[in-house]
Scaffold this motif. Structure first.
Motif, PDB file in Angstrom:
ATOM      1  N   MET A 115       0.679  -1.347   0.085  1.00 36.69           N
ATOM      2  CA  MET A 115       0.103  -0.040   0.024  1.00 36.69           C
ATOM      3  C   MET A 115       0.826   1.111   0.026  1.00 36.69           C
ATOM      4  N   GLY A 116       1.897   1.266   0.898  1.00 41.91           N
ATOM      5  CA  GLY A 116       2.736   2.496   0.820  1.00 41.91           C
ATOM      6  C   GLY A 116       3.401   2.628  -0.830  1.00 41.91           C
ATOM      7  N   VAL A 117       3.932   1.564  -1.132  1.00 43.58           N
ATOM      8  CA  VAL A 117       4.399   1.810  -2.745  1.00 43.58           C
ATOM      9  C   VAL A 117       3.243   2.175  -3.476  1.00 43.58           C
ATOM     10  N   THR A 118       2.048   1.535  -3.220  1.00 39.60           N
ATOM     11  CA  THR A 118       1.101   2.046  -4.277  1.00 39.60           C
ATOM     12  C   THR A 118       0.629   3.534  -4.176  1.00 39.60           C
ATOM     13  N   ILE A 119       0.425   4.009  -2.986  1.00 37.04           N
ATOM     14  CA  ILE A 119       0.280   5.455  -2.826  1.00 37.04           C
ATOM     15  C   ILE A 119       1.283   6.273  -3.348  1.00 37.04           C
ATOM     16  N   LEU A 120       2.516   5.853  -3.427  1.00 40.12           N
ATOM     17  CA  LEU A 120       3.873   6.764  -4.044  1.00 40.12           C
ATOM     18  C   LEU A 120       3.747   6.765  -5.455  1.00 40.12           C
ATOM     19  N   LEU A 121       3.229   5.491  -6.181  1.00 37.98           N
ATOM     20  CA  LEU A 121       2.985   5.233  -7.629  1.00 37.98           C
ATOM     21  C   LEU A 121       1.712   5.985  -7.954  1.00 37.98           C
ATOM     22  N   ILE A 122       0.725   6.194  -7.242  1.00 39.64           N
ATOM     23  CA  ILE A 122      -0.381   7.004  -7.455  1.00 39.64           C
ATOM     24  C   ILE A 122       0.139   8.437  -7.622  1.00 39.64           C
ATOM     25  N   GLY A 123       0.805   9.047  -6.374  1.00 41.97           N
ATOM     26  CA  GLY A 123       1.194  10.266  -6.702  1.00 41.97           C
ATOM     27  C   GLY A 123       2.009  10.584  -8.112  1.00 41.97           C
ATOM     28  N   LEU A 124       2.920   9.633  -8.245  1.00 46.12           N
ATOM     29  CA  LEU A 124       3.672   9.761  -9.357  1.00 46.12           C
ATOM     30  C   LEU A 124       3.054   9.767 -10.878  1.00 46.12           C
ATOM     31  N   VAL A 153      -0.194  10.675 -11.245  1.00 42.49           N
ATOM     32  CA  VAL A 153      -1.055  11.937 -11.128  1.00 42.49           C
ATOM     33  C   VAL A 153       0.098  13.091 -11.833  1.00 42.49           C
ATOM     34  N   ASP A 154       1.185  13.343 -11.247  1.00 45.00           N
ATOM     35  CA  ASP A 154       2.180  14.227 -11.738  1.00 45.00           C
ATOM     36  C   ASP A 154       2.405  14.083 -13.104  1.00 45.00           C
ATOM     37  N   LEU A 155       2.885  12.807 -13.523  1.00 46.11           N
ATOM     38  CA  LEU A 155       3.173  12.557 -14.938  1.00 46.11           C
ATOM     39  C   LEU A 155       2.074  12.503 -15.827  1.00 46.11           C
ATOM     40  N   ASN A 156       0.820  12.285 -15.433  1.00 46.57           N
ATOM     41  CA  ASN A 156      -0.279  12.513 -16.468  1.00 46.57           C
ATOM     42  C   ASN A 156      -0.625  14.032 -16.576  1.00 46.57           C
ATOM     43  N   ASN A 157      -0.388  14.808 -15.657  1.00 50.03           N
ATOM     44  CA  ASN A 157      -0.579  16.311 -15.656  1.00 50.03           C
ATOM     45  C   ASN A 157       0.627  16.968 -16.775  1.00 50.03           C
ATOM     46  N   ALA A 158       1.605  16.209 -16.644  1.00 54.33           N
ATOM     47  CA  ALA A 158       2.747  16.630 -17.676  1.00 54.33           C
ATOM     48  C   ALA A 158       2.325  16.414 -19.266  1.00 54.33           C
ATOM     49  N   GLY A 159       1.573  15.256 -19.501  1.00 55.65           N
ATOM     50  CA  GLY A 159       1.399  15.058 -20.704  1.00 55.65           C
ATOM     51  C   GLY A 159       2.362  14.459 -21.640  1.00 55.65           C
ATOM     52  N   GLY A 160       2.115  14.227 -22.864  1.00 55.20           N
ATOM     53  CA  GLY A 160       2.820  13.409 -23.904  1.00 55.20           C
ATOM     54  C   GLY A 160       3.347  12.334 -23.381  1.00 55.20           C
ATOM     55  N   VAL A 161       4.470  11.777 -23.695  1.00 53.63           N
ATOM     56  CA  VAL A 161       5.251  10.489 -23.222  1.00 53.63           C
ATOM     57  C   VAL A 161       4.965  10.177 -21.757  1.00 53.63           C
ATOM     58  N   ALA A 162       5.133  11.221 -20.958  1.00 51.86           N
ATOM     59  CA  ALA A 162       4.901  11.202 -19.587  1.00 51.86           C
ATOM     60  C   ALA A 162       3.715  10.606 -19.087  1.00 51.86           C
ATOM     61  N   SER A 163       2.642  10.928 -19.752  1.00 50.79           N
ATOM     62  CA  SER A 163       1.111  10.161 -19.364  1.00 50.79           C
ATOM     63  C   SER A 163       1.194   8.624 -19.709  1.00 50.79           C
ATOM     64  N   LEU A 164       2.105   8.310 -20.791  1.00 49.30           N
ATOM     65  CA  LEU A 164       1.998   6.853 -20.661  1.00 49.30           C
ATOM     66  C   LEU A 164       2.764   6.238 -19.646  1.00 49.30           C
ATOM     67  N   VAL A 165       3.722   6.964 -19.075  1.00 50.07           N
ATOM     68  CA  VAL A 165       4.723   6.413 -18.123  1.00 50.07           C
ATOM     69  C   VAL A 165       3.853   6.371 -16.691  1.00 50.07           C
ATOM     70  N   GLY A 166       3.050   7.574 -16.598  1.00 51.66           N
ATOM     71  CA  GLY A 166       2.052   7.710 -15.535  1.00 51.66           C
ATOM     72  C   GLY A 166       1.045   6.561 -15.431  1.00 51.66           C
ATOM     73  N   ALA A 167       0.485   6.334 -16.576  1.00 49.11           N
ATOM     74  CA  ALA A 167      -0.462   5.239 -16.842  1.00 49.11           C
ATOM     75  C   ALA A 167       0.101   3.959 -16.434  1.00 49.11           C
ATOM     76  N   THR A 168       1.495   3.641 -16.791  1.00 51.16           N
ATOM     77  CA  THR A 168       2.170   2.362 -16.376  1.00 51.16           C
ATOM     78  C   THR A 168       2.238   2.324 -15.202  1.00 51.16           C
ATOM     79  N   ALA A 169       2.630   3.567 -14.461  1.00 50.30           N
ATOM     80  CA  ALA A 169       2.888   3.646 -12.872  1.00 50.30           C
ATOM     81  C   ALA A 169       1.501   3.094 -12.123  1.00 50.30           C
ATOM     82  N   ALA A 170       0.561   3.715 -12.682  1.00 50.58           N
ATOM     83  CA  ALA A 170      -0.753   3.620 -12.312  1.00 50.58           C
ATOM     84  C   ALA A 170      -1.069   1.824 -12.117  1.00 50.58           C
ATOM     85  N   ALA A 171      -0.956   1.417 -13.389  1.00 50.30           N
ATOM     86  CA  ALA A 171      -1.240  -0.031 -13.474  1.00 50.30           C
ATOM     87  C   ALA A 171      -0.200  -0.717 -12.587  1.00 50.30           C
ATOM     88  N   VAL A 172       0.714  -0.393 -12.477  1.00 49.74           N
ATOM     89  CA  VAL A 172       1.689  -1.296 -11.688  1.00 49.74           C
ATOM     90  C   VAL A 172       1.470  -1.211 -10.038  1.00 49.74           C
TER      91      VAL A 172
END
Length: 143
Positions: free
Chosen positions: A36-45, A47-66
């Protein structure tokens, strides 16, 4: 045939081996809180990456899936065995408090610092993850 001291020692050693085998197969709570601690950290990451847009959104979606995979991967095996073996040692009120703290830290801190700090939701995720990780550390140290 009278029981001898040698027989009693052998019986105690056999019982100790059985007890050790049972204790090692008992589901541990610690991976739940680390997950759960790692999950909370990855969710925050995420959200930030999805706000950045572009390729970062793909990385953010991958972090959320992980993050989702970690949560499911730690909780489902535990819950399958939990119903059969024992009750949890963590009080329910503490689980609710940890969840509330992490949600508040993630979204309130993230929204308050948004625009002033580059990775505000990641910072909120770190603040939200720390209590989970500290509780997991405490569970590791208790017998």
């Amino acid at each position: 045939m009278e029981p001898t001291e040698h027989n009693a020692e052998a019986m105690l050693k056999a019982a100790e081996k059985v007890g050790t085998a049972v204790r090692t197969r008992v589901p541990q709570e610690r991976p739940l809180y680390v997950g759960m601690g790692v999950t909370i950290l990855l969710i925050g990451l995420a959200v930030d990456l999805n706000n950045a847009g572009g390729v970062a959104s793909l990385v953010g979606a991958t972090a959320a899936a992980v993050a989702l995979a970690i949560t499911v991967g730690t909780n489902v095996p535990y819950l399958r065995r939990y119903r059969q073996v024992r009750t949890r040692s963590t009080p329910h009120w503490l689980e609710w408090a940890l969840g509330l703290w992490s949600a508040l830290a993630l979204f309130v801190l993230g929204n308050l610092l948004d625009g002033t700090v580059g990775f505000s939701f990641t910072l909120g995720g770190i603040v939200g993850a720390v209590p989970f990780l500290l509780w997991a550390q405490r569970l590791r140290r208790t017998p």
